[in-house]
Design a protein around this motif. Structure first.
Motif, mmCIF file in Angstrom:
data_model
loop_
_atom_site.group_PDB
_atom_site.id
_atom_site.type_symbol
_atom_site.label_atom_id
_atom_site.label_comp_id
_atom_site.label_asym_id
_atom_site.label_seq_id
_atom_site.Cartn_x
_atom_site.Cartn_y
_atom_site.Cartn_z
ATOM 1 N N PRO A 89 -2.055 -35.275 -52.066
ATOM 2 C CA PRO A 89 -2.073 -36.590 -52.725
ATOM 3 C C PRO A 89 -1.344 -36.660 -54.059
ATOM 4 C CG PRO A 89 -4.105 -35.443 -53.179
ATOM 5 C CD PRO A 89 -3.278 -34.508 -52.335
ATOM 6 N N THR A 90 -0.624 -35.584 -54.459
ATOM 7 C CA THR A 90 0.086 -35.639 -55.740
ATOM 8 C C THR A 90 1.226 -36.652 -55.676
ATOM 9 O OG1 THR A 90 -0.397 -33.321 -56.227
ATOM 10 C CG2 THR A 90 1.457 -34.305 -57.409
ATOM 11 N N LYS A 91 1.312 -37.474 -56.705
ATOM 12 C CA LYS A 91 2.451 -38.398 -56.801
ATOM 13 C C LYS A 91 3.553 -37.730 -57.611
ATOM 14 C CE LYS A 91 2.104 -42.926 -57.820
ATOM 15 N NZ LYS A 91 2.077 -44.186 -58.621
ATOM 16 N N LEU A 92 4.732 -37.615 -56.988
ATOM 17 C CA LEU A 92 5.884 -37.010 -57.659
ATOM 18 C C LEU A 92 6.747 -38.131 -58.235
ATOM 19 C CD1 LEU A 92 6.227 -33.907 -57.315
ATOM 20 C CD2 LEU A 92 8.137 -34.406 -55.804
ATOM 21 N N PHE A 125 -3.592 -27.130 -37.873
ATOM 22 C CA PHE A 125 -3.561 -27.162 -39.340
ATOM 23 C C PHE A 125 -3.987 -28.525 -39.864
ATOM 24 C CE2 PHE A 125 0.118 -29.904 -40.017
ATOM 25 C CZ PHE A 125 0.817 -29.791 -38.826
ATOM 26 N N GLU A 126 -4.270 -28.553 -41.156
ATOM 27 C CA GLU A 126 -4.473 -29.814 -41.874
ATOM 28 C C GLU A 126 -3.415 -29.925 -42.948
ATOM 29 O OE1 GLU A 126 -8.181 -30.980 -43.555
ATOM 30 O OE2 GLU A 126 -9.204 -30.855 -41.634
ATOM 31 N N LEU A 127 -2.898 -31.105 -43.146
ATOM 32 C CA LEU A 127 -1.918 -31.360 -44.204
ATOM 33 C C LEU A 127 -2.438 -32.507 -45.044
ATOM 34 C CD1 LEU A 127 0.911 -31.212 -45.539
ATOM 35 C CD2 LEU A 127 1.744 -32.684 -43.714
ATOM 36 N N TYR A 128 -2.589 -32.264 -46.329
ATOM 37 C CA TYR A 128 -3.076 -33.310 -47.236
ATOM 38 C C TYR A 128 -2.542 -32.998 -48.608
ATOM 39 C CZ TYR A 128 -6.304 -36.010 -50.149
ATOM 40 O OH TYR A 128 -6.840 -36.868 -51.077
ATOM 41 N N LEU A 185 7.563 -39.951 -54.818
ATOM 42 C CA LEU A 185 7.028 -39.450 -53.542
ATOM 43 C C LEU A 185 5.510 -39.452 -53.644
ATOM 44 C CD1 LEU A 185 7.184 -37.937 -50.806
ATOM 45 C CD2 LEU A 185 7.459 -35.821 -52.086
ATOM 46 N N TYR A 186 4.876 -40.144 -52.738
ATOM 47 C CA TYR A 186 3.403 -40.203 -52.742
ATOM 48 C C TYR A 186 2.961 -40.466 -51.321
ATOM 49 C CZ TYR A 186 -1.311 -42.050 -53.537
ATOM 50 O OH TYR A 186 -2.668 -42.274 -53.487
ATOM 51 N N ASN A 187 2.196 -39.566 -50.766
ATOM 52 C CA ASN A 187 1.740 -39.748 -49.391
ATOM 53 C C ASN A 187 0.355 -39.150 -49.218
ATOM 54 O OD1 ASN A 187 1.243 -39.777 -46.646
ATOM 55 N ND2 ASN A 187 3.409 -39.632 -46.152
ATOM 56 N N PRO A 188 -0.675 -39.975 -49.350
ATOM 57 C CA PRO A 188 -2.052 -39.456 -49.339
ATOM 58 C C PRO A 188 -2.686 -39.334 -47.958
ATOM 59 C CG PRO A 188 -2.081 -41.776 -49.850
ATOM 60 C CD PRO A 188 -0.635 -41.413 -49.622
ATOM 61 N N THR A 189 -1.925 -39.569 -46.876
ATOM 62 C CA THR A 189 -2.530 -39.451 -45.539
ATOM 63 C C THR A 189 -2.897 -38.001 -45.239
ATOM 64 O OG1 THR A 189 -1.272 -41.335 -44.674
ATOM 65 C CG2 THR A 189 -2.153 -39.787 -43.055
ATOM 66 N N LYS A 190 -4.110 -37.803 -44.735
ATOM 67 C CA LYS A 190 -4.509 -36.466 -44.296
ATOM 68 C C LYS A 190 -4.167 -36.318 -42.812
ATOM 69 C CE LYS A 190 -8.560 -34.418 -45.312
ATOM 70 N NZ LYS A 190 -9.977 -33.993 -45.196
ATOM 71 N N LEU A 191 -3.355 -35.298 -42.506
ATOM 72 C CA LEU A 191 -2.977 -35.033 -41.118
ATOM 73 C C LEU A 191 -3.886 -33.941 -40.561
ATOM 74 C CD1 LEU A 191 -0.390 -36.469 -40.074
ATOM 75 C CD2 LEU A 191 0.746 -34.265 -40.164
ATOM 76 N N VAL A 192 -4.491 -34.210 -39.421
ATOM 77 C CA VAL A 192 -5.326 -33.198 -38.766
ATOM 78 C C VAL A 192 -4.661 -32.909 -37.422
ATOM 79 C CG1 VAL A 192 -7.626 -32.654 -37.893
ATOM 80 C CG2 VAL A 192 -7.362 -34.109 -39.928
ATOM 81 N N PHE A 193 -4.045 -31.737 -37.322
ATOM 82 C CA PHE A 193 -3.107 -31.452 -36.238
ATOM 83 C C PHE A 193 -3.595 -30.292 -35.382
ATOM 84 C CE2 PHE A 193 0.621 -29.961 -34.105
ATOM 85 C CZ PHE A 193 1.586 -30.961 -34.132
ATOM 86 N N GLY A 233 8.364 -39.893 -45.549
ATOM 87 C CA GLY A 233 8.781 -39.887 -46.948
ATOM 88 C C GLY A 233 9.477 -38.616 -47.382
ATOM 89 N N TYR A 276 7.448 -36.078 -39.591
ATOM 90 C CA TYR A 276 8.310 -35.768 -40.734
ATOM 91 C C TYR A 276 9.553 -36.664 -40.797
ATOM 92 C CZ TYR A 276 5.858 -32.070 -43.095
ATOM 93 O OH TYR A 276 4.952 -31.394 -43.849
ATOM 94 N N MET A 299 1.806 -41.606 -40.643
ATOM 95 C CA MET A 299 1.811 -41.021 -41.990
ATOM 96 C C MET A 299 2.747 -41.777 -42.925
ATOM 97 S SD MET A 299 2.199 -36.963 -42.985
ATOM 98 C CE MET A 299 1.561 -36.387 -44.582
#
Lengths: 387, 387
Positions: A9-12, A4-7, B6-14, B254, B250, B146
């Protein structure tokens, strides 16, 4: 586990009175703002004034698109697209629940597209660019505040369809639990069902060896079940509202589907019901989901056993898998009923007249779902059980 | 629940063999690459060749910084900074575990800063800009793949300190469980302890009404406990390795600290031990954490009762809160011992000579922690119990 890919970028920005950061959050994206909202509730609550105060504070030029419907309509989206083009809008700000946010996303994508924005929902085009958008959330339900999905309805053709793109993730979302204090009980109920349904679609999967994703899903369900009732008892219970809000975001922000084959058949079926009858999404899901569960659970009863035991605390001793699974499904229905959600289409005044058409439409591109692939006959059977 | 962002813009390619996407992932950031790695393991495994093949495929000019230490050193980071400046590096690629990634982050921040990169760790400067970086992770442990944190060691002053910024989040991280098949057992053990410790620091909190964050934390712990043992039994168990890898991410991306007052005292104490003795971070944490637990649990025994019951399945019937809490702490120690982690500093050849200095250094800016604020005397007591 699948690849899978996880991305995301929304800031909460989460917490009481965070609306005070709105001006600062909008600033990087320009001055020409389209403010999108629904009915009058944001005016009576005072939120509308707070938003305008923030936007005036940064010298923004604000255009408005009020009147987004609970199932947001293509015609309304097109109105927003026209404003964006005519007024050279830089940024779209959605203030409301899932419908308002979904409309804003469709407008964001359509504004920079030469064709009909409906093309994106029927896969005749993919989103190549979009205006930036942000949200101020007023309802725990959608997850749309932190994902790249939008569902809109074509009222002329009676179709309700989804589009998705990494380009329509909100740049930011402000989540203030206090903004949900005034949500009426029936909408709180629909939100609870909506959140739980989002989890179900990703939890009931044939993918094996995904313990973390399963436990995360169960975590959200347990949180919603407990805090949903608390929020209904006392609408101004900050922590109950906060826990619901956060659970709603995590139910659909990309945490649960990592490496998992997800289902989404029930959403497909419900979309056909609400496309014709314009009922609340949560109400439709409350009616249909337990019937979907009963129809499919034998495909992998062990998953429903796990659900019954871990989420509903069903005692498995001396019972067959089928018995445990059915007890969990029954507990789901009982919970929905206890909080005041409908259990039959009949309660909403819907009879069997259009069931065949809905089943046909739901499966017109082929069988739907993944836990069990549903044919038109399967869908019809689930709808009939829902009458 | 506290307010939070909460802000985490890293793209995970798994997934398996995702290294094939490396060229494409690096492309947007430029051609002049600094490749950062540790010892020879990426060469013997073939990963080094795979990485170079990908980078050659996009016509990259590759400079190398091998030899990153397990506790990455300021002097090595400075070497990397000099290469970045001399060779006008566009992008830093870290291939390895947490130490390699942390070094790459410090290099990324230091390369565009006029002063000493150590300034960022002692809060004499904040990171204003940084080179973009990406990672290929080879070890389930750190979470650094991440997040925006980096820990480096000043070998001259015997200090180990952290820096953090949104600017040093990796742009992408490739997580292939197969790349962790060859991780030696002792490093797998250290990784397991590291992940669990990251969860502990965020789970043992005085913040109330955070059911979702608590359940997420328990989800990670349960996943790691089960899959850690599976990965140790069979290093090539794809799903066990995948579950560990995802849990590690995880544990520190964050998800857990949203609205929670976190602790981090034990990490502070361990940093003082490994700054002087250069022991593995996971080994130090395995020794110290159960002793920290015993020292602090009475501050809010109910949290430790919940931990014992939900994570370790301790039967609470007929026991006092203290008994249940202590049984959970004992179960933690027993698990660490069962997987082969050390239980005392003595096992690593460390005696009481430097304890006072460590306690002094750990608290030199004042008491540390949050679940219980630890004075120098508290730290000394925990270290003495760890001998």
């Amino acid at each position: 586990m699948n690849s899978f890919e996880l991305y995301n970028p929304t800031k909460l920005v989460f917490g009481a009175d965070k609306i005070g950061q709105l001006g600062e959050l909008v600033t990087p994206y320009g001055k020409r703002i389209l403010l999108v909202y629904g009915g009058g509730s944001i005016k009576s609550s005072g939120l509308y004034n707070d938003v305008l105060y923030q936007l005036e504070g940064i010298g923004a030029i604000v255009h408005e698109l009020p009147g987004i419907e609970p199932n947001p309509r293509l015609a309304t989206v097109n109105k927003g697209i026209n404003i964006c083009r005519a007024e050279k809008i830089d940024f779209i700000l959605a203030v409301g629940g899932g419908s308002v946010i979904d409309a804003a996303k469709a407008i964001a994508a359509g504004a920079l597209y030469d064709g009909d924005v409906w093309d994106f929902t029927v896969r005749q085009a993919t989103i190549q660019e979009a205006l930036p958008l942000g949200t101020v959330l007023t309802l725990a339900a959608t997850g749309s505040e932190m994902n790249g999905n939008s569902v809109i309805s074509n009222w002329e053709t009676k179709q309700k369809r989804a589009m998705g793109s990494k380009l329509i993730y909100p740049k930011f979302s402000i989540l203030d639990p206090k903004l949900t204090y005034t949500v009426p009980a029936n909408q709180t109920v629909n939100g609870i069902v909506d959140i739980m349904s989002h989890v179900f679609e990703q939890y009931f999967s044939l993918t094996t060896d995904i313990p973390l994703q399963e436990r995360f899903a169960e975590s959200i369900l347990l949180t919603v079940i407990e805090n949903g009732e608390k929020a209904l008892e006392n609408g101004s219970d900050y922590d109950a509202r906060a826990n619901l809000l956060l659970a709603g975001t995590y139910a659909l922000n990309g945490t649960l589907p990592n490496g998992v084959s997800t289902d989404w058949a029930t959403h497909g079926i419900e979309h056909e019901v609400s496309a014709i009858y314009d009922i609340a999404h949560g109400a439709g899901l409350a009616i249909i989901f337990p019937n979907w569960m009963k129809h499919v659970y034998k495909e992998r009863a062990s998953k429903f056993v796990q659900y019954a035991v871990r989420v509903w605390g069903v005692d498995p001793n001396g019972k067959s898998d089928d018995e445990i699974a059915l007890e969990g499904i029954e507990a789901t229905r009982n919970y929905f009923t206890r909080i005041g959600a409908p259990a039959t289409l009949g309660e909403l005044g819907i009879n069997d007249e259009q069931l065949d058409r809905m089943a046909e439409e739901a499966t017109k591109y082929g069988p739907i779902g993944s836990f069990k692939m549903l044919s038109k006959e399967d869908v019809l059977s689930i709808l009939t059980a829902s009458l």
